[in-house]
Design a protein around this motif. Structure first.
Motif, PDB file in Angstrom:
ATOM      1  N   VAL A  46     -10.564   1.295  -3.135  1.00  0.00           N
ATOM      2  CA  VAL A  46     -10.513   1.465  -1.681  1.00  0.00           C
ATOM      3  C   VAL A  46      -9.401   2.449  -1.378  1.00  0.00           C
ATOM      4  O   VAL A  46      -8.216   2.127  -1.508  1.00  0.00           O
ATOM      5  CB  VAL A  46     -10.258   0.124  -0.965  1.00  0.00           C
ATOM      6  CG1 VAL A  46     -10.227   0.337   0.544  1.00  0.00           C
ATOM      7  CG2 VAL A  46     -11.320  -0.907  -1.329  1.00  0.00           C
ATOM      8  N   GLY A  47      -9.762   3.668  -0.983  1.00  0.00           N
ATOM      9  CA  GLY A  47      -8.757   4.701  -0.802  1.00  0.00           C
ATOM     10  C   GLY A  47      -8.054   4.960  -2.124  1.00  0.00           C
ATOM     11  O   GLY A  47      -8.678   5.113  -3.170  1.00  0.00           O
ATOM     12  N   LYS A  48      -6.721   4.947  -2.101  1.00  0.00           N
ATOM     13  CA  LYS A  48      -5.940   5.135  -3.331  1.00  0.00           C
ATOM     14  C   LYS A  48      -5.703   3.821  -4.059  1.00  0.00           C
ATOM     15  O   LYS A  48      -5.101   3.806  -5.137  1.00  0.00           O
ATOM     16  CB  LYS A  48      -4.585   5.776  -2.980  1.00  0.00           C
ATOM     17  CG  LYS A  48      -4.674   7.168  -2.400  1.00  0.00           C
ATOM     18  CD  LYS A  48      -3.303   7.774  -2.186  1.00  0.00           C
ATOM     19  CE  LYS A  48      -2.518   7.043  -1.116  1.00  0.00           C
ATOM     20  NZ  LYS A  48      -1.193   7.687  -0.863  1.00  0.00           N
ATOM     21  N   SER A  49      -6.174   2.731  -3.498  1.00  0.00           N
ATOM     22  CA  SER A  49      -5.824   1.398  -3.999  1.00  0.00           C
ATOM     23  C   SER A  49      -6.937   0.790  -4.844  1.00  0.00           C
ATOM     24  O   SER A  49      -8.120   0.997  -4.586  1.00  0.00           O
ATOM     25  CB  SER A  49      -5.545   0.459  -2.827  1.00  0.00           C
ATOM     26  OG  SER A  49      -4.613   0.998  -1.939  1.00  0.00           O
ATOM     27  N   THR A  50      -6.518   0.007  -5.825  1.00  0.00           N
ATOM     28  CA  THR A  50      -7.428  -0.910  -6.502  1.00  0.00           C
ATOM     29  C   THR A  50      -7.382  -2.230  -5.743  1.00  0.00           C
ATOM     30  O   THR A  50      -6.302  -2.773  -5.498  1.00  0.00           O
ATOM     31  CB  THR A  50      -7.002  -1.145  -7.956  1.00  0.00           C
ATOM     32  OG1 THR A  50      -7.110   0.088  -8.673  1.00  0.00           O
ATOM     33  CG2 THR A  50      -7.882  -2.194  -8.626  1.00  0.00           C
ATOM     34  N   ALA A  74      -6.143   3.797   4.372  1.00  0.00           N
ATOM     35  CA  ALA A  74      -5.122   4.743   4.840  1.00  0.00           C
ATOM     36  C   ALA A  74      -3.728   4.398   4.355  1.00  0.00           C
ATOM     37  O   ALA A  74      -2.760   5.071   4.720  1.00  0.00           O
ATOM     38  CB  ALA A  74      -5.136   4.766   6.372  1.00  0.00           C
ATOM     39  N   ALA A  75      -3.591   3.361   3.518  1.00  0.00           N
ATOM     40  CA  ALA A  75      -2.267   2.874   3.127  1.00  0.00           C
ATOM     41  C   ALA A  75      -1.888   3.340   1.727  1.00  0.00           C
ATOM     42  O   ALA A  75      -2.741   3.644   0.900  1.00  0.00           O
ATOM     43  CB  ALA A  75      -2.239   1.347   3.190  1.00  0.00           C
ATOM     44  N   ASP A  76      -0.589   3.370   1.487  1.00  0.00           N
ATOM     45  CA  ASP A  76      -0.063   3.738   0.169  1.00  0.00           C
ATOM     46  C   ASP A  76       0.201   2.454  -0.616  1.00  0.00           C
ATOM     47  O   ASP A  76       1.337   1.988  -0.722  1.00  0.00           O
ATOM     48  CB  ASP A  76       1.212   4.559   0.332  1.00  0.00           C
ATOM     49  CG  ASP A  76       1.719   5.108  -0.996  1.00  0.00           C
ATOM     50  OD1 ASP A  76       0.972   5.028  -1.996  1.00  0.00           O
ATOM     51  OD2 ASP A  76       2.862   5.594  -1.043  1.00  0.00           O
ATOM     52  N   ILE A  77      -0.868   1.871  -1.147  1.00  0.00           N
ATOM     53  CA  ILE A  77      -0.803   0.637  -1.925  1.00  0.00           C
ATOM     54  C   ILE A  77      -1.404   0.922  -3.295  1.00  0.00           C
ATOM     55  O   ILE A  77      -2.480   1.520  -3.411  1.00  0.00           O
ATOM     56  CB  ILE A  77      -1.593  -0.506  -1.248  1.00  0.00           C
ATOM     57  CG1 ILE A  77      -0.953  -0.889   0.089  1.00  0.00           C
ATOM     58  CG2 ILE A  77      -1.704  -1.715  -2.168  1.00  0.00           C
ATOM     59  CD1 ILE A  77       0.377  -1.589  -0.023  1.00  0.00           C
ATOM     60  N   ASP A  78      -0.721   0.494  -4.348  1.00  0.00           N
ATOM     61  CA  ASP A  78      -1.247   0.712  -5.695  1.00  0.00           C
ATOM     62  C   ASP A  78      -2.315  -0.309  -6.061  1.00  0.00           C
ATOM     63  O   ASP A  78      -3.370   0.052  -6.604  1.00  0.00           O
ATOM     64  CB  ASP A  78      -0.102   0.643  -6.715  1.00  0.00           C
ATOM     65  CG  ASP A  78       0.890   1.774  -6.531  1.00  0.00           C
ATOM     66  OD1 ASP A  78       0.595   2.892  -6.974  1.00  0.00           O
ATOM     67  OD2 ASP A  78       1.949   1.537  -5.917  1.00  0.00           O
ATOM     68  N   TYR A  79      -2.038  -1.576  -5.758  1.00  0.00           N
ATOM     69  CA  TYR A  79      -2.924  -2.645  -6.227  1.00  0.00           C
ATOM     70  C   TYR A  79      -2.903  -3.750  -5.174  1.00  0.00           C
ATOM     71  O   TYR A  79      -1.836  -4.172  -4.711  1.00  0.00           O
ATOM     72  CB  TYR A  79      -2.424  -3.184  -7.564  1.00  0.00           C
ATOM     73  CG  TYR A  79      -3.419  -3.991  -8.370  1.00  0.00           C
ATOM     74  CD1 TYR A  79      -4.221  -3.387  -9.339  1.00  0.00           C
ATOM     75  CD2 TYR A  79      -3.544  -5.368  -8.194  1.00  0.00           C
ATOM     76  CE1 TYR A  79      -5.115  -4.123 -10.098  1.00  0.00           C
ATOM     77  CE2 TYR A  79      -4.433  -6.114  -8.959  1.00  0.00           C
ATOM     78  CZ  TYR A  79      -5.215  -5.488  -9.905  1.00  0.00           C
ATOM     79  OH  TYR A  79      -6.104  -6.234 -10.659  1.00  0.00           O
ATOM     80  N   ALA A  80      -4.077  -4.217  -4.781  1.00  0.00           N
ATOM     81  CA  ALA A  80      -4.202  -5.258  -3.770  1.00  0.00           C
ATOM     82  C   ALA A  80      -5.060  -6.394  -4.301  1.00  0.00           C
ATOM     83  O   ALA A  80      -6.013  -6.167  -5.053  1.00  0.00           O
ATOM     84  CB  ALA A  80      -4.825  -4.694  -2.492  1.00  0.00           C
ATOM     85  N   VAL A  81      -4.728  -7.628  -3.899  1.00  0.00           N
ATOM     86  CA  VAL A  81      -5.536  -8.782  -4.287  1.00  0.00           C
ATOM     87  C   VAL A  81      -5.869  -9.605  -3.051  1.00  0.00           C
ATOM     88  O   VAL A  81      -5.073  -9.706  -2.114  1.00  0.00           O
ATOM     89  CB  VAL A  81      -4.818  -9.673  -5.333  1.00  0.00           C
ATOM     90  CG1 VAL A  81      -4.535  -8.885  -6.600  1.00  0.00           C
ATOM     91  CG2 VAL A  81      -3.544 -10.298  -4.781  1.00  0.00           C
ATOM     92  N   CYS A  82      -7.048 -10.219  -3.076  1.00  0.00           N
ATOM     93  CA  CYS A  82      -7.457 -11.105  -2.002  1.00  0.00           C
ATOM     94  C   CYS A  82      -8.449 -12.127  -2.545  1.00  0.00           C
ATOM     95  O   CYS A  82      -8.785 -12.128  -3.730  1.00  0.00           O
ATOM     96  CB  CYS A  82      -8.073 -10.321  -0.834  1.00  0.00           C
ATOM     97  SG  CYS A  82      -9.709  -9.620  -1.173  1.00  0.00           S
ATOM     98  N   GLY A  83      -8.912 -12.997  -1.675  1.00  0.00           N
ATOM     99  CA  GLY A  83      -9.934 -13.984  -2.020  1.00  0.00           C
ATOM    100  C   GLY A  83     -10.993 -14.001  -0.941  1.00  0.00           C
ATOM    101  O   GLY A  83     -11.647 -13.014  -0.698  1.00  0.00           O
TER     102      GLY A  83
END
Length: 277
Positions: A244-248, A202-211
């Motif tokens: 995920v949604g609008k995000s990578t 549901a968020a307006d994020i272009d690119y996200a990273v995690c581990g």
């Protein structure tokens, strides 16, 4: 004189045992290599929201990796990659730690590079009694903790918003809070675990990273990761890119390990994310 059939059976058994021993030795060698050497992976993405190239280096799940040669190699690879930022995606600690000296060794070398550094916390960081010492190390070496807040970053690449969202695995990630007042434009999210996905949708994020997943630590050809914490067998989110949604969402398999001290077809790694206009 031995019977011909018995002689052939013994020969086949000897060959099978020799092949098994050789295969076991090869696998053990590969496991050792994947745990104790760290490779650099590059992910390139195009965007129309930046004025120039942006280079972000991701380190995940360090888990107080106590191998001086490996840490020196990581720093050398980061230096050669010339990132604009370094982001640390949590689980820098183990739940139980004998010493934090390896982290001081790593952070002091990274600080010498003169690259801005940011971090969020992971589940093992929250569970560890050494969390206050980790926060002291972050402050000493100029690593900004951005759990559930954002920061506007400007450089030759233009301007973008770096968002931090903590650890969703232990319910410490609050993405809506982190985005309050964030400007429009390119938004990069640093978080710890893929359990952020429902908030990310549901968020307006272009690119996200995690581990967090360690890529499963053990994978098989054509099957992938066998297990990831919180997801069980054959996890949906293990490593690599997901939409995920609008995000990578990019999930890194990370630097260190937790028990067992094994990696197979999931080598220790750091990731350079390159964004080009």
């Amino acid at each position: 004189m031995p019977e011909p059939g018995k002689h052939l059976w013994r020969k086949r058994l000897a060959i099978a045992l020799a092949v098994t021993v050789c295969a076991a030795a090869a696998i053990a060698g590969e496991v050792y290599r994947e745990v104790n050497t760290t490779r650099l992976v590059t992910e390139t993405t195009s965007t129309d929201k930046l004025a120039g190239e942006l280079r972000i280096m991701q380190l995940s799940d360090i888990h107080v990796r106590d191998n001086s040669a490996q840490l020196a190699s990581i720093v050398s690879q980061i230096r050669d990659a010339a990132p604009d930022l370094i982001v640390i995606a949590g689980d820098t600690l183990n739940t139980y730690n004998e010493t934090l000296d390896p982290l001081q060794e790593l952070f002091s070398q990274l600080a010498e590079l003169g690259v801005p550094m940011y971090a969020v916390l992971g589940n093992h960081d929250h569970w560890s009694e050494e969390l206050p010492q980790l926060l002291d190390l972050y402050a000493r070496y100029g690593i900004k903790l951005i759990d559930n807040r954002h920061e506007v970053v400007t450089g030759g690449f233009g301007t973008f918003t770096l968002v931090g969202a903590g650890d969703a695995f232990t319910s410490h990630a609050h993405l809506a809070e982190a985005l309050e007042g964030a400007p429009e434009g390119f938004r990069f999210l640093l978080t710890h675990a893929p359990e952020i996905a429902p908030q990310l949708e549901a968020a307006d994020i272009d690119y996200a990273v995690c581990g967090h997943t360690h890529g499963g630590q053990v994978a098989l050809p054509f099957i992938g990761a066998l297990y990831a914490p919180g997801q069980g067998l054959f996890p949906k989110y293990s490593r690599g890119r997901y939409q995920v949604g609008k995000s990578t969402l990019y999930i890194d398999s990370g630097v260190g390990v937790t028990e067992p001290d094994v990696r197979f077809l999931v080598q220790s790694q750091i990731v350079l994310h390159i964004f080009r206009p």
